[in-house]
Design an enzyme around this catalytic site. Structure first.
Site, PDB file in Angstrom:
ATOM      1  N   GLY A 125     -11.801  27.061  69.139  1.00 57.40           N
ATOM      2  CA  GLY A 125     -12.531  27.910  70.073  1.00 57.40           C
ATOM      3  C   GLY A 125     -11.564  28.901  70.720  1.00 57.40           C
ATOM      4  NE  ARG A 127     -23.854  35.589  64.928  1.00 53.65           N
ATOM      5  CZ  ARG A 127     -22.663  35.764  65.450  1.00 53.65           C
ATOM      6  NH1 ARG A 127     -22.490  36.671  66.361  1.00 53.65           N
ATOM      7  NH2 ARG A 127     -21.616  35.063  65.078  1.00 53.65           N
ATOM      8  CG  ASP A 181     -16.118  15.904  73.265  1.00 53.07           C
ATOM      9  OD1 ASP A 181     -15.545  15.042  73.976  1.00 53.07           O
ATOM     10  OD2 ASP A 181     -15.503  16.637  72.477  1.00 53.07           O
ATOM     11  CB  SER A 192      -9.918  18.450  67.632  1.00 57.11           C
ATOM     12  OG  SER A 192      -9.156  18.641  68.822  1.00 57.11           O
ATOM     13  NE  ARG A 229     -14.148  26.870  60.600  1.00 59.49           N
ATOM     14  CZ  ARG A 229     -13.954  28.163  60.881  1.00 59.49           C
ATOM     15  NH1 ARG A 229     -13.783  29.024  59.927  1.00 59.49           N
ATOM     16  NH2 ARG A 229     -13.913  28.584  62.124  1.00 59.49           N
ATOM     17  NE  ARG A 257     -14.493  26.008  74.051  1.00 59.56           N
ATOM     18  CZ  ARG A 257     -13.895  25.297  73.084  1.00 59.56           C
ATOM     19  NH1 ARG A 257     -14.408  24.147  72.677  1.00 59.56           N
ATOM     20  NH2 ARG A 257     -12.767  25.730  72.551  1.00 59.56           N
ATOM     21  CG  HIS A 287     -13.108  19.371  75.251  1.00 60.20           C
ATOM     22  ND1 HIS A 287     -13.332  20.616  75.765  1.00 60.20           N
ATOM     23  CD2 HIS A 287     -13.066  19.558  73.896  1.00 60.20           C
ATOM     24  CE1 HIS A 287     -13.413  21.514  74.791  1.00 60.20           C
ATOM     25  NE2 HIS A 287     -13.246  20.882  73.644  1.00 60.20           N
ATOM     26  CB  ILE A 288     -11.806  13.239  72.857  1.00 62.59           C
ATOM     27  CG1 ILE A 288     -13.186  12.562  72.864  1.00 62.59           C
ATOM     28  CG2 ILE A 288     -11.050  12.968  74.152  1.00 62.59           C
ATOM     29  CD1 ILE A 288     -13.116  11.038  72.815  1.00 62.59           C
TER      30      ILE A 288
HETATM   31  O1  GLV Z   1     -12.805  22.339  71.464  1.00 63.09           O
HETATM   32  C1  GLV Z   1     -11.859  22.316  70.741  1.00 63.09           C
HETATM   33  C2  GLV Z   1     -11.366  23.437  70.039  1.00 63.09           C
HETATM   34  O2  GLV Z   1     -11.842  24.562  70.260  1.00 63.09           O
HETATM   35  O3  GLV Z   1     -10.436  23.263  69.235  1.00 63.09           O
END
Ligand code: GLV
Length: 323
Positions: A81, A182, A265, A292, A160, A241, A289-290
């Site tokens: 992101g 989109r 998350d 990855s 992805r 997000r 926010h885990i």
């Molecule tokens: O949220 C995680 C990232 O954007 O890598």
């Protein structure tokens, strides 16, 4: 004599692999404390650097770019992101941006499935019951939740990560996979996913999963009206997000049983303050926010971030440049 490039790293706990790569060629400085770098320190620390290695928590805006000055060539973020980076401002100044697509897709898709099942099958609540004496006997209707088999899953954002989630979800014998995006995605055919409008996805899905990047078009796309369109039995999952959700509307929807449950998350803000109502709701699972956070993904992300920075500093093609 060529000058040594200066790179600033915003944390002291970035995985070693990337940091060591940078150290071989650059003068590397980093924020040395365990806590996140305060904004004023960040502004001071980047003065005159050629590269910045940052995370999704570090806002790269006009002020920060001004503080860095004209020697800045590249910003490498250890994330896929990039909503924390003012991309237009970077472009104007000729500052290249590196990010980490692909290498965290599997990790994030795995976490999305884990969160979906944790939420729908009420795992935190069930474990709490087991630990605190609520487990009196096996009971036929106790701790039940909706199953994935035979269900309709709607995925918002079919890039992805959305596609990787769909491939995994399919293994649970779902009846239908819908997606809203989109553009039409050619991969959808082989995955067995069907493109629909946002409203249709909301009304038809038993599980609604947000995998969409945060851009102006997706900001608070999940608002009061969206939650009202969902089935009252719907489970909502967000691993993209927090900004894609009107969080006040979500809290109301969970409190009033407009939808059944949510697994998040990502939130607004992060970290989510301990007194936030989401933490008090039994039908909400909040993770820090885990997405990855596999050991493998984080190591590869750090290596890719370092390579992005080094290539930009050497004036060559970056392995993952945001164009
Ligand atoms: O949220 C995680 C990232 O954007 O890598």
């Amino acid at each position: 004599m060529s000058t040594v490039h200066k790179v600033f790293i915003t944390r002291n706990d970035m995985p070693d692999v990337g940091v060591e790569l940078l150290k071989k060629q650059c003068d590397v400085r980093k924020w040395e404390k365990a806590s996140p770098i305060p904004r004023d320190e960040f502004l001071k620390s980047v003065a005159g650097v050629n590269g910045i290695y940052c995370t999704l928590n570090d806002k790269i805006d006009k002020e920060l770019l001004d503080a860095a000055g004209p020697n800045l060539k590249v910003v490498g973020t250890i994330s896929v992101g990039y909503d924390h980076i003012d991309t237009a401002e970077c472009r104007t100044r000729g500052v290249r941006i590196g990010y980490t697509p692909n290498v965290l897709t599997d990790a994030t898709a795995e976490l999305t499935l884990a969160l979906l099942l944790t939420t729908s099958r009420r795992l935190p609540e069930a474990q709490n019951e087991a630990k605190t004496g609520g487990w009196v006997s096996w009971a036929p209707t106790w701790m039940t939740g909706p199953g994935l088999a035979g269900s309709t899953v709607g995925i918002v954002g079919f890039g992805r990560i959305g596609q990787a989630v769909a491939r995994r979800v399919r293994a649970f014998n779902t009846a239908k996979i819908l997606y809203y995006n989109r553009s039409e995605k050619p991969e959808a055919k082989e995955i067995g996913a069907c493109k629909v409008g946002f409203e249709e996805l909301l009304t038809q899905s038993d599980f609604v999963i947000c995998c969409a990047a945060l851009v102006p078009e997706t900001k608070e796309i999940f608002n009061k009206s969206a939650f009202e369109k969902m089935k009252p039995t719907a489970v909502f999952v967000n691993t993209s997000r927090g900004g894609t959700v009107d969080q006040g509307a979500l809290i109301e929807a969970l409190q009033n049983n407009t939808i059944r449950a949510a697994g998040l998350d990502v939130t607004t803000p992060e970290p989510l303050p301990l007194d936030n109502p989401l933490f008090k709701l039994k039908n909400c699972v909040v993770l820090p926010h885990i997405g990855s956070a596999t050991i493998e993904a984080r190591n590869v992300m750090s290596e890719l971030t370092a390579k992005n920075i080094l290539c930009a500093l050497n004036g060559s093609d970056m392995p993952a440049e945001l164009k």
